[in-house]
Design an enzyme around this catalytic site. Structure first.
Site, PDB file in Angstrom:
ATOM      1  N   SER A 173      34.066  -7.360  25.019  1.00  0.00           N
ATOM      2  CA  SER A 173      34.555  -6.216  24.245  1.00  0.00           C
ATOM      3  C   SER A 173      33.362  -5.521  23.624  1.00  0.00           C
ATOM      4  O   SER A 173      32.272  -6.107  23.522  1.00  0.00           O
ATOM      5  CB  SER A 173      35.500  -6.740  23.147  1.00  0.00           C
ATOM      6  OG  SER A 173      35.763  -5.747  22.171  1.00  0.00           O
ATOM      7  N   TYR A 186      37.377 -12.469  16.288  1.00  0.00           N
ATOM      8  CA  TYR A 186      37.423 -11.798  17.590  1.00  0.00           C
ATOM      9  C   TYR A 186      36.014 -11.390  18.012  1.00  0.00           C
ATOM     10  O   TYR A 186      35.584 -11.653  19.140  1.00  0.00           O
ATOM     11  CB  TYR A 186      38.334 -10.579  17.501  1.00  0.00           C
ATOM     12  CG  TYR A 186      38.512  -9.840  18.811  1.00  0.00           C
ATOM     13  CD1 TYR A 186      39.341 -10.346  19.804  1.00  0.00           C
ATOM     14  CD2 TYR A 186      37.850  -8.639  19.046  1.00  0.00           C
ATOM     15  CE1 TYR A 186      39.505  -9.674  21.011  1.00  0.00           C
ATOM     16  CE2 TYR A 186      38.010  -7.957  20.239  1.00  0.00           C
ATOM     17  CZ  TYR A 186      38.841  -8.483  21.222  1.00  0.00           C
ATOM     18  OH  TYR A 186      38.991  -7.810  22.407  1.00  0.00           O
TER      19      TYR A 186
END
Length: 280
Positions: A173, A186
């Site tokens: 990401s 995350y």
């Protein structure tokens, strides 16, 4: 020094870059997983999809078969064999036994394994560091990092033993390239994937196995939208130079490139799929 021959230059480019290849996709029941499977099938591959959600896998299979039928009709073909080119596997990608079974089942079904897209993962609603719990850490690291480690290990083992090389792609990401306030776990998990990929690329290059990460910005899926408030989503969209969030096909097209021989000299790399929102 190797030279490109006239014969190679004159050879037509393939419209089916993955013809004869076999791919395995984790998180295959999700939107990115099934869209990438669709792209792989259109490029000629056979595809195994693994997910813990049996209903999502069944829906993905129906979607893929329907897509194939529509494509066949558009090309005036009388029949489609897409269902014979799809394998769905219900499994827990954080279980070593399930991951090993999924890789071996795909190889047994199709006779080989060339591409693995380690796409399974989880996010959560933005939460401050002070409110983030230990159980959140265990869940996010297990689903985002442990699953990728196990996938790398067992995919590489099958590819090494076959001796044909291969391509392994991890979904990281933009949160794996910069700090992301509100998503500390995350972001940490997505940074960890770069370490896995870089180290694996160094170890596996001798076997012709390539390992790369992709780094999407917010892909317009329920998981992404559920992580942020409506106000924050508007703010994030305003910061996108291309004026929109990523679509699933923006991701699948990059994965297909990394899966194909068009990227045959790329390993240990990271590709941003971010509409320009991360600049260095």
């Amino acid at each position: 020094m190797d030279a490109i021959t006239t014969k190679e230059v004159e050879r037509p480019l393939s419209a089916f870059r993955l013809q004869g290849k076999v791919a395995l996709i984790t998180g295959g029941g999700g939107r990115i997983g099934r869209e990438t499977a669709s792209r792989f099938l259109r490029e000629g591959a056979q595809v195994g999809l693994v997910d813990i959600d049996a209903e999502a896998l069944r829906a993905a299979e129906i979607f893929l078969v329907s897509e194939s039928q529509a494509q066949a009709q558009a090309q005036s073909q009388s029949e489609t064999v897409a269902q014979d080119r799809i394998l769905t596997i219900v499994g827990d990608v954080t279980s070593e036994r399930d991951v090993e079974d999924a890789t071996n089942s795909t190889k047994r079904k199709f006779g080989r394994l060339d591409i693995v897209f380690l796409n399974a993962g989880v996010s959560y609603t933005a939460t401050s560091l002070f409110d983030t719990k230990e159980e959140d850490y265990e869940r996010v690291m297990r689903l985002n990092v442990k699953s990728a480690f196990l996938g790398l290990k067992h995919a590489a083992k099958v590819m090494r033993d076959m001796g044909n090389g291969g391509s392994i792609i991890l979904t990281s990401s933009i949160a794996g390239l910069r700090g992301t306030p509100g998503l500390i776990l995350y972001s940490g998990s997505k940074f960890a994937l770069r370490g896995l990929a870089l180290t694996a690329a160094g170890e596996l290059g001798q076997y012709g196995i390539r390992v790369n990460t992709i780094h999407p910005s917010g892909v317009d899926t329920p998981m992404f939208r559920n992580a942020w408030s409506a106000e924050k989503l508007d703010e994030l969209k305003a910061g996108m130079p291309l004026g929109r969030f990523a679509r699933v096909d923006d991701v699948s097209s990059v994965v297909a490139f990394l899966a194909s021989d068009d990227s045959k000299f790329m390993t240990g790399g990271f590709l941003k799929v971010d509409g320009g929102c991360v600049s260095f």
